[in-house]
Enzyme design. Structure first.
Site, PDB file in Angstrom:
ATOM      1  N   ASP A   1      75.370  31.224 -63.222  1.00 37.03           N
ATOM      2  CA  ASP A   1      73.946  31.141 -63.534  1.00 37.03           C
ATOM      3  C   ASP A   1      73.353  32.551 -63.512  1.00 37.03           C
ATOM      4  O   ASP A   1      73.680  33.338 -62.620  1.00 37.03           O
ATOM      5  CB  ASP A   1      73.245  30.245 -62.506  1.00 37.03           C
ATOM      6  CG  ASP A   1      71.847  29.859 -62.921  1.00 37.03           C
ATOM      7  OD1 ASP A   1      70.979  30.757 -63.010  1.00 37.03           O
ATOM      8  OD2 ASP A   1      71.602  28.669 -63.148  1.00 37.03           O
ATOM      9  N   ILE A   2      72.491  32.866 -64.471  1.00 30.01           N
ATOM     10  CA  ILE A   2      71.894  34.206 -64.523  1.00 30.01           C
ATOM     11  C   ILE A   2      70.812  34.403 -63.461  1.00 30.01           C
ATOM     12  O   ILE A   2      70.400  35.531 -63.207  1.00 30.01           O
ATOM     13  CB  ILE A   2      71.334  34.538 -65.922  1.00 30.01           C
ATOM     14  CG1 ILE A   2      70.237  33.560 -66.327  1.00 30.01           C
ATOM     15  CG2 ILE A   2      72.452  34.595 -66.948  1.00 30.01           C
ATOM     16  CD1 ILE A   2      69.475  33.973 -67.580  1.00 30.01           C
TER      17      ILE A   2
ATOM     18  N   ASN B   1      69.198  18.240 -63.632  1.00 31.79           N
ATOM     19  CA  ASN B   1      67.768  18.022 -63.834  1.00 31.79           C
ATOM     20  C   ASN B   1      67.521  17.273 -65.138  1.00 31.79           C
ATOM     21  O   ASN B   1      68.327  17.359 -66.064  1.00 31.79           O
ATOM     22  CB  ASN B   1      67.042  19.371 -63.879  1.00 31.79           C
ATOM     23  CG  ASN B   1      67.234  20.170 -62.613  1.00 31.79           C
ATOM     24  OD1 ASN B   1      67.350  19.632 -61.525  1.00 31.79           O
ATOM     25  ND2 ASN B   1      67.287  21.476 -62.746  1.00 31.79           N
TER      26      ASN B   1
ATOM     27  N   VAL C   1      66.703  23.893 -70.212  1.00 27.42           N
ATOM     28  CA  VAL C   1      67.571  23.929 -71.386  1.00 27.42           C
ATOM     29  C   VAL C   1      67.952  22.488 -71.701  1.00 27.42           C
ATOM     30  O   VAL C   1      68.487  21.785 -70.830  1.00 27.42           O
ATOM     31  CB  VAL C   1      68.833  24.783 -71.152  1.00 27.42           C
ATOM     32  CG1 VAL C   1      69.733  24.749 -72.383  1.00 27.42           C
ATOM     33  CG2 VAL C   1      68.467  26.221 -70.797  1.00 27.42           C
TER      34      VAL C   1
ATOM     35  N   HIS D   1      73.475  19.777 -68.028  1.00 26.60           N
ATOM     36  CA  HIS D   1      74.324  20.706 -67.282  1.00 26.60           C
ATOM     37  C   HIS D   1      74.199  20.431 -65.796  1.00 26.60           C
ATOM     38  O   HIS D   1      73.136  20.083 -65.299  1.00 26.60           O
ATOM     39  CB  HIS D   1      73.958  22.161 -67.590  1.00 26.60           C
ATOM     40  CG  HIS D   1      72.514  22.498 -67.410  1.00 26.60           C
ATOM     41  ND1 HIS D   1      71.538  22.104 -68.309  1.00 26.60           N
ATOM     42  CD2 HIS D   1      71.878  23.203 -66.452  1.00 26.60           C
ATOM     43  CE1 HIS D   1      70.358  22.558 -67.903  1.00 26.60           C
ATOM     44  NE2 HIS D   1      70.540  23.223 -66.771  1.00 26.60           N
TER      45      HIS D   1
ATOM     46  N   HIS E   1      74.241  21.980 -62.112  1.00 26.75           N
ATOM     47  CA  HIS E   1      74.135  23.184 -61.307  1.00 26.75           C
ATOM     48  C   HIS E   1      75.055  22.956 -60.115  1.00 26.75           C
ATOM     49  O   HIS E   1      74.885  21.971 -59.386  1.00 26.75           O
ATOM     50  CB  HIS E   1      72.707  23.368 -60.765  1.00 26.75           C
ATOM     51  CG  HIS E   1      71.717  23.755 -61.798  1.00 26.75           C
ATOM     52  ND1 HIS E   1      71.346  25.064 -62.017  1.00 26.75           N
ATOM     53  CD2 HIS E   1      71.006  23.003 -62.677  1.00 26.75           C
ATOM     54  CE1 HIS E   1      70.441  25.101 -62.974  1.00 26.75           C
ATOM     55  NE2 HIS E   1      70.214  23.863 -63.395  1.00 26.75           N
TER      56      HIS E   1
END
Length: 121
Positions: free
Chosen positions: A31-32, A88, A97, A101, A103
């Site tokens: 993750d950025i 989420n 986004v 996905h 996390h």
């Protein structure tokens, strides 16, 4: 809604990412904006916008994301101590986004509830 997202561009190698895992169905990358010492996103290569769009036809693919999470936890030494996996959904759920996905967060003890502010109902 377009199925083209930043994740599609990562899958297609149009933009760089620190990819730590890949198979035919899924991709995982750091993750950025990490929220834990180990914070990766695990995404399906097939675009599914939200949890609301998961069907019986793609349920196995979504399950595969959790198999990847367990594999990464073992490989990176977090399986025994524990880790958190979160998906989420939509704006109020914190989704930014629109390509589902997971996390995966690890490397520190997680509290519950995850946020310091009190729940307002």
């Amino acid at each position: 809604m377009s199925t083209e997202t930043i994740f599609t561009k990562i899958i297609n190698r149009e933009i760089p990412a620190d990819i730590i895992y890949e198979d035919e169905q899924a991709l995982a990358f750091t993750d950025i904006n990490p929220q834990a010492p180990f914070h990766v996103l695990i995404i399906p290569k097939s675009p599914i916008a939200t949890i609301n769009d998961v069907t019986t036809e793609n349920a196995a693919l979504v399950g595969h994301l959790y198999v990847v999470a367990a594999k990464l936890a073992k490989e990176h030494g977090f399986a025994e101590d524990g880790y958190r996996v979160v998906m989420n959904c939509n704006g109020h759920g914190g989704q930014t986004v629109y390509h589902i996905h997971l996390h995966m967060l690890a490397g520190k003890a997680m509290g519950w509830p995850p946020y310091q502010d009190k729940l307002k109902v």
